[in-house]
Design an enzyme around this catalytic site. Structure first.
Site, short mmCIF file in Angstrom:
data_model
loop_
_atom_site.label_atom_id
_atom_site.label_comp_id
_atom_site.label_asym_id
_atom_site.label_seq_id
_atom_site.Cartn_x
_atom_site.Cartn_y
_atom_site.Cartn_z
N ARG A 296 0.88 -1.18 0.00
CA ARG A 296 0.00 0.00 0.00
C ARG A 296 0.91 1.22 0.00
O ARG A 296 1.69 1.42 0.93
CB ARG A 296 -0.92 0.02 1.22
CG ARG A 296 -1.68 1.32 1.36
CD ARG A 296 -2.79 1.30 2.39
NE ARG A 296 -3.93 0.55 1.91
CZ ARG A 296 -5.15 0.63 2.45
NH1 ARG A 296 -5.38 1.46 3.45
NH2 ARG A 296 -6.15 -0.08 1.97
N HIS B 178 -7.50 0.50 -6.39
CA HIS B 178 -7.68 -0.30 -5.16
C HIS B 178 -8.38 -1.60 -5.56
O HIS B 178 -9.54 -1.83 -5.22
CB HIS B 178 -8.51 0.50 -4.14
CG HIS B 178 -8.54 -0.06 -2.77
ND1 HIS B 178 -7.72 -1.11 -2.36
CD2 HIS B 178 -9.28 0.27 -1.68
CE1 HIS B 178 -7.96 -1.37 -1.09
NE2 HIS B 178 -8.90 -0.57 -0.66
N GLN C 93 -10.29 -4.15 -3.09
CA GLN C 93 -11.62 -3.75 -2.63
C GLN C 93 -12.69 -4.17 -3.63
O GLN C 93 -13.79 -4.57 -3.26
CB GLN C 93 -11.65 -2.21 -2.44
CG GLN C 93 -12.97 -1.71 -1.93
CD GLN C 93 -13.27 -2.12 -0.50
OE1 GLN C 93 -12.42 -1.95 0.37
NE2 GLN C 93 -14.45 -2.67 -0.26
N ASP D 275 -17.34 7.12 -1.99
CA ASP D 275 -16.13 7.01 -1.19
C ASP D 275 -15.88 8.39 -0.57
O ASP D 275 -16.54 9.37 -0.96
CB ASP D 275 -14.96 6.58 -2.11
CG ASP D 275 -13.66 6.28 -1.37
OD1 ASP D 275 -13.68 6.18 -0.13
OD2 ASP D 275 -12.62 6.16 -2.05
N CYS E 181 -16.38 1.65 0.46
CA CYS E 181 -15.24 0.80 0.87
C CYS E 181 -14.89 0.98 2.34
O CYS E 181 -14.24 0.12 2.93
CB CYS E 181 -14.04 1.07 -0.02
SG CYS E 181 -13.41 2.76 0.10
N ARG F 242 -13.68 -8.65 2.33
CA ARG F 242 -12.27 -8.39 2.05
C ARG F 242 -11.45 -9.63 2.43
O ARG F 242 -10.52 -10.02 1.74
CB ARG F 242 -11.76 -7.17 2.85
CG ARG F 242 -12.39 -5.85 2.47
CD ARG F 242 -12.03 -5.43 1.06
NE ARG F 242 -10.60 -5.40 0.85
CZ ARG F 242 -9.80 -4.38 1.18
NH1 ARG F 242 -10.31 -3.28 1.71
NH2 ARG F 242 -8.49 -4.43 0.96
#
Ligand code: CP
Ligand code: NVA
Length: 303
Positions: free
Chosen positions: A105, A132, A135, A219, A259, A287
């Site tokens: 990340r 991402h 996700q 988001d 998310c 996840r």
């Protein structure tokens, strides 16, 4: 030495591989919930580099490896040599001689690509400023579990044209759903990413984007690294809030996803986030299952 498979974006898996991984995630979930022990990754290790904060991604990878019989190491720049300037290329070469798979990340997507070029083992994008993809595995699994095949459905992305939006564009291409994107001027997704996708369209008014759709997604307005822009963004994004009024324009069976972490009263109102159309807690749980399926695919092969 053959190049290892990577998961830097959703385009690194074929549509068929993606669909199978998502289906496999639900199978692994059932297996886990039934109490069955399934350890195909015994003695395997995941190195997890986190240059940004994380709750879901870190915990799901760490617990996922544990459940599959392996182990995971959390590597923060604060206490590795990466944080003291050791080059990415050197870190990638060293780590990938010791562990079996690496998740990263970080901020710049280029840095992740550079890392992957020097790695001997599969590298997973655990979030960059550009994408991402992990996700999206969970989001697509969640949609399938609640509503079936997403192919041919319509999804609305409302808010910032950010890393999550870019991954929805890729998912739309790979899984065959229509995507309507409503973002304020100046906060649109990258046109190069948009260009690669025939089924994503930009819509000016969020109400038009949401009209009759099967899934509404948003988001945060300021992503990690953009905290200084928070006030300016809050003003620009106010008309893009997902609230009960906006949700009422979607198909009555539409789902709501985010998310997380969410900012209640900003990009989403509390009644929508906690309401009956919201599947955010299943989405977060998935996840774990989706990344277990991804790890199995990268380390063992298709199930
Ligand atoms: N959604 C997500 O990636 O959450 P974390 O930042 O907590 O990992
Ligand atoms: N767009 C958000 C996603 C967090 C999981 C960010 O990058 O901060």
């Amino acid at each position: 030495m053959p190049r290892p498979r990577q998961f830097l974006s959703l385009l690194d898996l074929s549509p068929d591989e993606l669909t199978r991984t998502i289906t496999r995630a639900s199978i692994l979930k059932t297996l886990h919930l039934s109490g069955e022990i399934f350890e195909p990754l015994k003695n395997r290790s995941l190195g997890m580099i986190f240059e940004k904060s994380s709750t879901r991604t870190r915990v799901s990878f760490e617990v996922g490896m544990q459940q599959l019989g392996g182990g995971a190491l959390f590597l923060s720049p604060r206490d590795t040599q990466l944080g003291r300037g050791e080059p990415v290329e050197d870190t990638a070469r060293v780590l990938s001689r010791m562990v079996d798979v690496i998740s990263v990340r970080t901020f710049e997507h280029d840095k992740l690509e550079l890392f992957a070029r020097y790695s001997r083992v599969p590298v997973i994008n655990a979030l960059t400023d550009r994408f991402h993809p992990c996700q999206l595995l969970a989001d697509m699994q969640t949609y399938a579990e609640h509503r079936g095949d997403i192919c041919g459905r319509t999804v609305a992305w409302v808010g910032d044209g950010n890393n999550m939006c870019h991954s929805y564009i890729n998912a739309s291409r790979q899984l065959g759903f229509k995507l309507r994107i409503a973002c304020p001027e100046g906060y649109m997704p990258d046109p190069d990413i948009l260009q690669t996708n025939g089924d994503a369209e930009l819509v000016r008014d969020p109400r038009d984007a949401v009209e009759g759709v099967d899934l509404v997604v948003t988001d945060v307005w300021a992503s990690m690294g953009q905290e200084g822009e928070q006030a300016e963004r809050a003003a620009r994004f106010a008309p893009y809030q997902v609230n009960a009024g906006l949700m009422s324009l979607a198909h009555p069976d539409a789902l709501f996803m985010h998310c997380l972490p969410a900012h209640r009263g900003e990009e989403v109102t509390v009644d929508v986030l906690e309401g009956p159309q919201s599947v955010v807690w299943d989405e977060a749980e998935n996840r774990l299952h989706a990344q277990k399926a991804l790890l199995e695919f990268l380390l063992v092969g298709p199930a």
